[in-house]
Every structure is written in structure tokens, then in C-alpha cells.
Design a protein around this motif. Structure first.
Motif, PDB file in Angstrom:
ATOM      1  N   PRO A 175       0.603  -1.199   0.224  1.00  0.00           N
ATOM      2  CA  PRO A 175      -0.284  -0.144   0.232  1.00  0.00           C
ATOM      3  C   PRO A 175       1.047   1.878  -0.157  1.00  0.00           C
ATOM      4  CG  PRO A 175      -1.032  -1.771   1.677  1.00  0.00           C
ATOM      5  CD  PRO A 175       0.515  -2.045   1.060  1.00  0.00           C
ATOM      6  N   THR A 179       1.397   3.489  -3.387  1.00  0.00           N
ATOM      7  CA  THR A 179       1.037   4.518  -3.394  1.00  0.00           C
ATOM      8  C   THR A 179       2.263   5.990  -3.948  1.00  0.00           C
ATOM      9  OG1 THR A 179       0.023   4.847  -1.362  1.00  0.00           O
ATOM     10  CG2 THR A 179       0.646   7.052  -1.905  1.00  0.00           C
ATOM     11  N   VAL A 182       1.487   5.602  -8.005  1.00  0.00           N
ATOM     12  CA  VAL A 182       0.058   5.982  -8.380  1.00  0.00           C
ATOM     13  C   VAL A 182       0.159   7.192  -8.528  1.00  0.00           C
ATOM     14  CG1 VAL A 182      -2.384   6.784  -7.409  1.00  0.00           C
ATOM     15  CG2 VAL A 182      -1.309   3.716  -7.368  1.00  0.00           C
ATOM     16  N   HIS A 183       0.801   8.556  -7.969  1.00  0.00           N
ATOM     17  CA  HIS A 183       0.494  10.029  -7.206  1.00  0.00           C
ATOM     18  C   HIS A 183       0.790  10.505  -8.886  1.00  0.00           C
ATOM     19  CE1 HIS A 183       0.427  14.080  -5.837  1.00  0.00           C
ATOM     20  NE2 HIS A 183       1.867  13.958  -6.488  1.00  0.00           N
ATOM     21  N   GLU A 186      -1.715   9.376 -13.824  1.00  0.00           N
ATOM     22  CA  GLU A 186      -3.084   9.550 -15.008  1.00  0.00           C
ATOM     23  C   GLU A 186      -3.086  10.933 -15.248  1.00  0.00           C
ATOM     24  OE1 GLU A 186      -6.521   6.938 -13.999  1.00  0.00           O
ATOM     25  OE2 GLU A 186      -6.684   8.243 -12.656  1.00  0.00           O
ATOM     26  N   ARG A 197      -3.383   2.182 -12.969  1.00  0.00           N
ATOM     27  CA  ARG A 197      -4.316   2.087 -12.340  1.00  0.00           C
ATOM     28  C   ARG A 197      -5.390   1.703 -10.991  1.00  0.00           C
ATOM     29  NH1 ARG A 197      -4.654   8.128  -9.728  1.00  0.00           N
ATOM     30  NH2 ARG A 197      -5.616   8.085  -8.265  1.00  0.00           N
ATOM     31  N   TYR A 198      -6.496   1.375 -11.604  1.00  0.00           N
ATOM     32  CA  TYR A 198      -7.682   0.343 -11.431  1.00  0.00           C
ATOM     33  C   TYR A 198      -6.177  -1.030 -10.651  1.00  0.00           C
ATOM     34  CZ  TYR A 198     -10.501  -2.918  -9.863  1.00  0.00           C
ATOM     35  OH  TYR A 198     -12.000  -3.717  -9.310  1.00  0.00           O
ATOM     36  N   ASP A 201      -5.230   0.518  -7.375  1.00  0.00           N
ATOM     37  CA  ASP A 201      -5.655   0.815  -6.216  1.00  0.00           C
ATOM     38  C   ASP A 201      -6.653  -0.218  -5.802  1.00  0.00           C
ATOM     39  OD1 ASP A 201      -5.600   4.358  -6.729  1.00  0.00           O
ATOM     40  OD2 ASP A 201      -7.497   3.749  -8.250  1.00  0.00           O
ATOM     41  N   ARG A 202      -6.583  -0.792  -6.391  1.00  0.00           N
ATOM     42  CA  ARG A 202      -6.637  -2.317  -5.539  1.00  0.00           C
ATOM     43  C   ARG A 202      -6.561  -3.080  -4.744  1.00  0.00           C
ATOM     44  NH1 ARG A 202     -11.160  -3.993  -4.182  1.00  0.00           N
ATOM     45  NH2 ARG A 202     -11.070  -6.146  -4.888  1.00  0.00           N
ATOM     46  N   ILE A 204      -3.982  -1.368  -3.272  1.00  0.00           N
ATOM     47  CA  ILE A 204      -3.762   0.156  -1.624  1.00  0.00           C
ATOM     48  C   ILE A 204      -5.021  -0.488  -0.806  1.00  0.00           C
ATOM     49  CG2 ILE A 204      -4.283   2.267  -0.920  1.00  0.00           C
ATOM     50  CD1 ILE A 204      -2.812   3.238  -3.730  1.00  0.00           C
ATOM     51  N   GLU A 205      -6.631  -0.854  -1.752  1.00  0.00           N
ATOM     52  CA  GLU A 205      -7.847  -1.326  -0.797  1.00  0.00           C
ATOM     53  C   GLU A 205      -7.824  -2.488  -0.748  1.00  0.00           C
ATOM     54  OE1 GLU A 205     -12.033  -1.614  -1.697  1.00  0.00           O
ATOM     55  OE2 GLU A 205     -10.814  -1.063  -4.048  1.00  0.00           O
TER      56      GLU A 205
END
Length: 259
Positions: A175, A179, A182-183, A186, A197-198, A201-202, A204-205
């Protein structure tokens, strides 16, 4: 509330963990070409992550017929819940896929070359060993070293060490580490990274909210109150993080631009 093992583990891994979180690699992912080259290396870590997980499932649950209840029921549930999310996660457009297959989709969308990882999987399907398949697929030395360490842990067959490498070297780290990636992605590369990105995000979630905590609990249950098992788990976690750090160093060096 953390356990004594978790506190000892946090102290033991703190320096290497922070080195990964602050790694120069993230600043070197400046262009889409940089990112796709990273993905072409990292996909092997995505693949062998699943091998660690399935090794745990094989050792801590019953995967043979006739079935019988194996081990601790709470550990079985933790492992199987993690496998469900990682091997057959639900997709936003419907259907399901493993996170490895999702990563391959993200690579294709971003324009990364999936040829090497697909050759590697094909060689495994043909019956080659992991080591031979890595060699014949032309995998970079740094990736071979990383995967080789993973399979040393798996080959050792000690569940608490596999769980520690999986949880502290992979799940618990992902996670915060992802991060960093990800920053801004996009914004920099519109229309090219929706699947990546998905995927991030998954992770991280799931890893931040569910799988990380499950992994921590699993390591505690497997080690129990044994100082010997706890020390072995700590050493396995530290070694897993050091292996990741070597991989990150090699990828950063391969990008060639100044930090």
C-alpha cells in the motif's frame, strides 16, 4: 493493538522498509517509456507473489483428495480469503481476473512488452523448471535473483517463513510503496494507464484494509509464542525486503536517467 512479534518485526525491518519507500526509483519514472520498462521487470514480482501465496495455501489448507481438515481453521480462512482476492478479483466491467492477469492487461494498455513474461509462462507450461524458464526467456539477472530468492523460501517449506516473506516483504509493504507510483500517473499519461491505476488502487484497498492485517495475524498464529519461530520469521521478512531493494536498485540503474 500490536503484538510483541509485530513490534519486534517493525523494529527489525524499519531501515530497509524505509529505504524502499524513499527509493530513487520513483523519481526516475518520468516518462511512459520509463514506466513500461519498470513494468517489464516488475511483472515477474507480480507473478512470484502468487507463487508465495499458493505455497502458503498448499501448506496450510488441504488441496488434495480425499479432503481432510488440515491445520488451524483460522489460518485456513485467512489464506483462502487472500487467495480469493488475489487469484480471482472482481473487475469493474464485470467478470474476474487474477491480479497477475490484470497487470498483463495494464502492460498492454500502457504499451509495455509482455513477450518475455509470456515466454516464461509458456516455458513453465512446457514443463521447464523456474530456473530454466528464466534462463531461456532471457530474464534480466536482477529479476532472476529476486525470483530465485522467492523460490528458496518456498523450497524451504517452512510456513512461518513463507508467511513472513509474503506479509512483510509483499502485502504489508505494497500500500505505501504503490502510493508512490500512483501519484500523478494519470495526469502525466492520460488514457494510457486506467487499468494500471485500477490495479494499484485495488492493491492499496485490499492490502491496506484487509490482506495486510490478515497476513499479520497469520504470521502471529503460525509463530505462536515460540522465540525460535519468531526469530526465523523476522529473518525471512528482512531478507525479503532486502531482495526487493536489490531489484529496485537494478531497475533504477537500468533507466539511466539521473535521480
Amino acid at each position: 493493538m500490536s503484538t510483541p512479534l509485530q513490534r519486534s518485526m517493525a523494529q527489525a525491518i524499519a531501515e530497509t522498509r524505509q529505504a524502499l519507500l524513499d527509493h530513487r526509483l520513483y523519481d526516475r519514472l518520468r516518462t511512459l517509456d520509463d514506466l513500461t520498462r519498470f513494468m517489464e521487470h516488475h511483472v515477474f514480482a507480480v507473478w512470484d507473489f502468487m507463487s508465495l501465496l499458493k505455497a502458503l495455501q498448499a501448506r496450510l489448507t488441504c488441496l488434495t483428495v480425499p479432503w481432510r481438515p488440515v491445520g488451524d481453521v483460522e489460518v485456513r480462512r485467512l489464506v483462502n480469503e487472500i487467495v480469493l482476492g488475489e487469484e480471482s478479483d472482481l473487475l469493474p466491467q464485470g467478470g474476474a481476473a487474477s491480479h497477475f492477469e490484470l497487470y498483463l492487461q495494464a502492460m498492454t494498455e500502457a504499451g509495455a512488452d509482455t513477450g518475455r513474461i509470456r515466454r516464461f509462462i509458456g516455458l513453465l507450461d512446457a514443463g521447464l523448471s523456474v530456473e530454466a524458464a528464466l534462463d531461456q526467456a532471457g530474464v534480466p539477472d536482477a529479476v532472476k535473483g529476486f525470483v530465485g530468492y522467492t523460490f528458496e523460501v518456498i523450497g524451504g517449506g517452512r510456513s512461518h517463513e513463507i508467511a513472513a516473506a509474503f506479509t512483510y516483504g509483499r502485502e504489508d509493504l505494497i500500500p505505501q510503496m504503490f502510493t508512490q507510483l500512483v501519484h500523478g500517473l494519470e495526469r502525466q499519461f492520460p488514457q494510457r494507464l486506467a487499468t494500471l491505476r485500477y490495479y494499484l488502487d485495488r492493491h492499496i484497498e485490499l492490502d491496506g484494509d484487509q490482506h495486510g492485517a490478515m497476513g499479520l495475524k497469520m504470521v502471529n498464529l503460525l509463530c505462536g509464542d515460540s522465540p525460535e519461530l519468531q526469530d526465523e520469521a523476522i529473518r525471512a521478512a528482512v531478507a525479503a525486503l532486502q531482495a526487493r531493494l536489490k531489484l529496485w536498485d537494478a531497475i533504477a540503474d537500468s533507466l539511466g536517467n539521473a535521480a
